[in-house]
Write an enzyme that holds these catalytic residues in place. Structure first.
Site, PDB file in Angstrom:
ATOM      1  N   PRO A   1      21.575  58.971  33.006  1.00 33.64           N
ATOM      2  CA  PRO A   1      20.218  58.789  33.072  1.00 33.64           C
ATOM      3  C   PRO A   1      19.597  57.838  32.034  1.00 33.64           C
ATOM      4  O   PRO A   1      20.189  57.727  30.837  1.00 33.64           O
ATOM      5  CB  PRO A   1      19.488  60.072  32.436  1.00 33.64           C
ATOM      6  CG  PRO A   1      20.732  61.276  33.081  1.00 33.64           C
ATOM      7  CD  PRO A   1      21.862  60.566  32.844  1.00 33.64           C
ATOM      8  N   GLU A   2      18.681  57.048  32.189  1.00 32.31           N
ATOM      9  CA  GLU A   2      18.287  56.030  31.338  1.00 32.31           C
ATOM     10  C   GLU A   2      16.833  56.369  30.904  1.00 32.31           C
ATOM     11  O   GLU A   2      16.385  57.388  31.160  1.00 32.31           O
ATOM     12  CB  GLU A   2      18.121  54.741  32.163  1.00 32.31           C
ATOM     13  CG  GLU A   2      19.649  54.389  32.439  1.00 32.31           C
ATOM     14  CD  GLU A   2      19.766  52.900  33.355  1.00 32.31           C
ATOM     15  OE1 GLU A   2      18.644  51.962  32.904  1.00 32.31           O
ATOM     16  OE2 GLU A   2      20.663  52.842  34.026  1.00 32.31           O
TER      17      GLU A   2
ATOM     18  N   LYS B   1      17.889  56.992  25.086  1.00 33.83           N
ATOM     19  CA  LYS B   1      17.950  58.420  26.090  1.00 33.83           C
ATOM     20  C   LYS B   1      18.158  59.461  25.509  1.00 33.83           C
ATOM     21  O   LYS B   1      18.681  60.332  25.998  1.00 33.83           O
ATOM     22  CB  LYS B   1      19.594  57.727  26.678  1.00 33.83           C
ATOM     23  CG  LYS B   1      19.267  56.276  27.411  1.00 33.83           C
ATOM     24  CD  LYS B   1      21.047  55.897  27.503  1.00 33.83           C
ATOM     25  CE  LYS B   1      20.923  54.410  27.901  1.00 33.83           C
ATOM     26  NZ  LYS B   1      22.177  54.134  28.554  1.00 33.83           N
TER      27      LYS B   1
ATOM     28  N   HIS C   1      26.413  75.930  37.130  1.00 31.38           N
ATOM     29  CA  HIS C   1      26.859  75.128  36.017  1.00 31.38           C
ATOM     30  C   HIS C   1      25.952  75.659  34.942  1.00 31.38           C
ATOM     31  O   HIS C   1      25.927  74.580  33.969  1.00 31.38           O
ATOM     32  CB  HIS C   1      27.169  73.822  36.294  1.00 31.38           C
ATOM     33  CG  HIS C   1      27.954  73.364  37.613  1.00 31.38           C
ATOM     34  ND1 HIS C   1      29.411  73.563  37.349  1.00 31.38           N
ATOM     35  CD2 HIS C   1      27.718  72.789  38.753  1.00 31.38           C
ATOM     36  CE1 HIS C   1      29.985  73.244  38.495  1.00 31.38           C
ATOM     37  NE2 HIS C   1      28.940  72.750  39.253  1.00 31.38           N
TER      38      HIS C   1
ATOM     39  N   ARG D   1      29.343  68.325  34.513  1.00 28.44           N
ATOM     40  CA  ARG D   1      30.683  67.748  33.969  1.00 28.44           C
ATOM     41  C   ARG D   1      30.846  67.978  32.374  1.00 28.44           C
ATOM     42  O   ARG D   1      31.837  67.592  31.825  1.00 28.44           O
ATOM     43  CB  ARG D   1      30.433  66.185  34.437  1.00 28.44           C
ATOM     44  CG  ARG D   1      30.302  65.865  35.698  1.00 28.44           C
ATOM     45  CD  ARG D   1      30.106  64.480  35.945  1.00 28.44           C
ATOM     46  NE  ARG D   1      30.061  63.979  37.506  1.00 28.44           N
ATOM     47  CZ  ARG D   1      29.486  63.068  37.833  1.00 28.44           C
ATOM     48  NH1 ARG D   1      29.264  61.939  37.027  1.00 28.44           N
ATOM     49  NH2 ARG D   1      29.361  62.999  39.170  1.00 28.44           N
TER      50      ARG D   1
ATOM     51  N   ARG E   1      23.496  37.362  18.083  1.00 25.74           N
ATOM     52  CA  ARG E   1      24.535  37.721  18.774  1.00 25.74           C
ATOM     53  C   ARG E   1      25.325  36.717  19.506  1.00 25.74           C
ATOM     54  O   ARG E   1      24.899  36.076  20.295  1.00 25.74           O
ATOM     55  CB  ARG E   1      24.178  38.780  19.616  1.00 25.74           C
ATOM     56  CG  ARG E   1      23.397  39.940  18.975  1.00 25.74           C
ATOM     57  CD  ARG E   1      24.249  40.739  18.064  1.00 25.74           C
ATOM     58  NE  ARG E   1      23.291  41.791  17.394  1.00 25.74           N
ATOM     59  CZ  ARG E   1      23.176  43.243  17.752  1.00 25.74           C
ATOM     60  NH1 ARG E   1      24.014  43.468  18.824  1.00 25.74           N
ATOM     61  NH2 ARG E   1      22.622  44.016  16.938  1.00 25.74           N
TER      62      ARG E   1
ATOM     63  N   ARG F   1      31.925  49.244  35.066  1.00 32.70           N
ATOM     64  CA  ARG F   1      30.687  49.439  36.039  1.00 32.70           C
ATOM     65  C   ARG F   1      30.535  48.318  37.119  1.00 32.70           C
ATOM     66  O   ARG F   1      31.734  47.758  37.274  1.00 32.70           O
ATOM     67  CB  ARG F   1      29.486  49.592  34.792  1.00 32.70           C
ATOM     68  CG  ARG F   1      29.609  50.400  33.773  1.00 32.70           C
ATOM     69  CD  ARG F   1      28.264  50.556  32.843  1.00 32.70           C
ATOM     70  NE  ARG F   1      28.651  51.202  31.595  1.00 32.70           N
ATOM     71  CZ  ARG F   1      27.810  51.305  30.622  1.00 32.70           C
ATOM     72  NH1 ARG F   1      26.478  50.775  30.985  1.00 32.70           N
ATOM     73  NH2 ARG F   1      27.943  51.731  29.528  1.00 32.70           N
TER      74      ARG F   1
END
Length: 299
Positions: A2-3, A61, A96, A117, A163, A273
């Site tokens: 989730p973001e 998050k 779960h 998980r 950066r 990803r």
């Protein structure tokens, strides 16, 4: 994982249904779900006993519930499959179910942490001294997110320029900007017409401003739709999935036509990803030898 929009949907649900309630008892059903509480499950349950939750808060998050009469806060991270559900006390236990928190009132509902998980979890932590938001100490390195009124756009641009990295890597750096994950990074980059390998040192202030505008827009749109859900693992506190996946422009649309120019969307492996982009709208940066800039360095 989730973001920001998904976690914000959960935060709003917790603020409505859990904040202000006093804990009557806590049952830890899986030790891994409290592994970040180093004193163990029994200590976790004992410290929550008779505590009243303050307002639900979020940084990126992560979300937390400060305890009103304690220097501690209940910190939650959903991980890959974690769910914080407000369920009737007599509802059957989920397959779960990992943690159950009951309350002293007579509202008839309880808070459940469900995690298939077990990558997520709940834990209790000291808050940063003097912080008005009661920020848990483990989150002190997490940057503000772009929906936070205190997010500093100018400082973000300056940090980007310094950066030596590429733009998508920077967007996923939680110490630089929080809450942006793989899905919304691809969506914002598509809207800004930026390739994910664009070097951050090449971004001008107007481009950074446009990118932040699109990040905020895509997150606001996702919030309005209840978040993005590709399966049953992401739900809000009432067990309802989000619908923003139906409005995605880039992510998950490999070989489908770009909604702007009609060129098929491409997918490329990226840091274990995937990155989705339009090869026409989002031109890759070119190096002197015709190769993508920083490709060798980042491989």
């Amino acid at each position: 994982m989730p973001e920001l929009p998904e976690v914000e949907v959960v935060r709003r649900g917790l603020d409505r249904w859990v904040s202000g309630r006093t804990v009557a008892g806590t049952e830890v059903l899986h030790a891994r779900s409290v592994r970040r509480h180093l004193a163990g499950g029994a200590d976790f349950a004992a410290r929550l006993e008779a505590q009243t939750f303050g307002p639900a808060l979020r940084r990126g998050k992560y979300l937390w519930l400060p305890l009103q009469d304690s220097p501690l806060a209940l910190l939650g991270h959903l991980g890959m499959s974690g769910q914080l559900l407000v369920q009737p006390e007599d509802a059957p236990a989920e397959t779960h179910l990992r943690i159950r928190i009951r309350f002293e009132d007579d509202l008839g509902t309880e808070l459940r942490f469900v995690d298939q998980r077990t990558f997520g979890g709940l834990s209790l932590h000291e808050c940063v001294p003097g912080d008005p938001e009661r920020l848990p100490v483990p989150l002190s390195h997490i940057a503000r997110d772009p929906l936070d009124p205190r997010f500093d756009d100018a400082a973000f641009h300056t940090a980007l320029r310094r950066r030596r990295t590429t733009i998508k890597r920077a967007l996923l750096d939680q110490s630089l900007i929080s809450g942006v994950g793989n899905i919304y990074a691809d969506e914002a980059l598509w809207r800004t017409r930026l390739h994910y390998e664009r070097p951050t040192a090449t971004l001008t202030r107007p481009v950074t401003t446009e990118l932040l505008t699109h990040i905020r827009e895509v997150m606001t749109d996702a919030l309005a739709a209840g978040g993005t859900s590709f399966d049953s693992l992401y739900v809000n506190v009432n067990g309802e999935s989000g619908y923003f996946d139906r409005s995605l422009d880039a992510y998950g649309r490999e070989d489908e036509p770009c909604r702007r120019c009609g060129t098929p969307i491409r997918r490329r492996p990226w840091m274990n990803r995937s990155s989705y982009f339009c090869p026409r709208c989002q031109r890759p940066p070119r190096g002197p030898a015709g190769t993508t800039a920083l490709a060798v360095r980042s491989s």
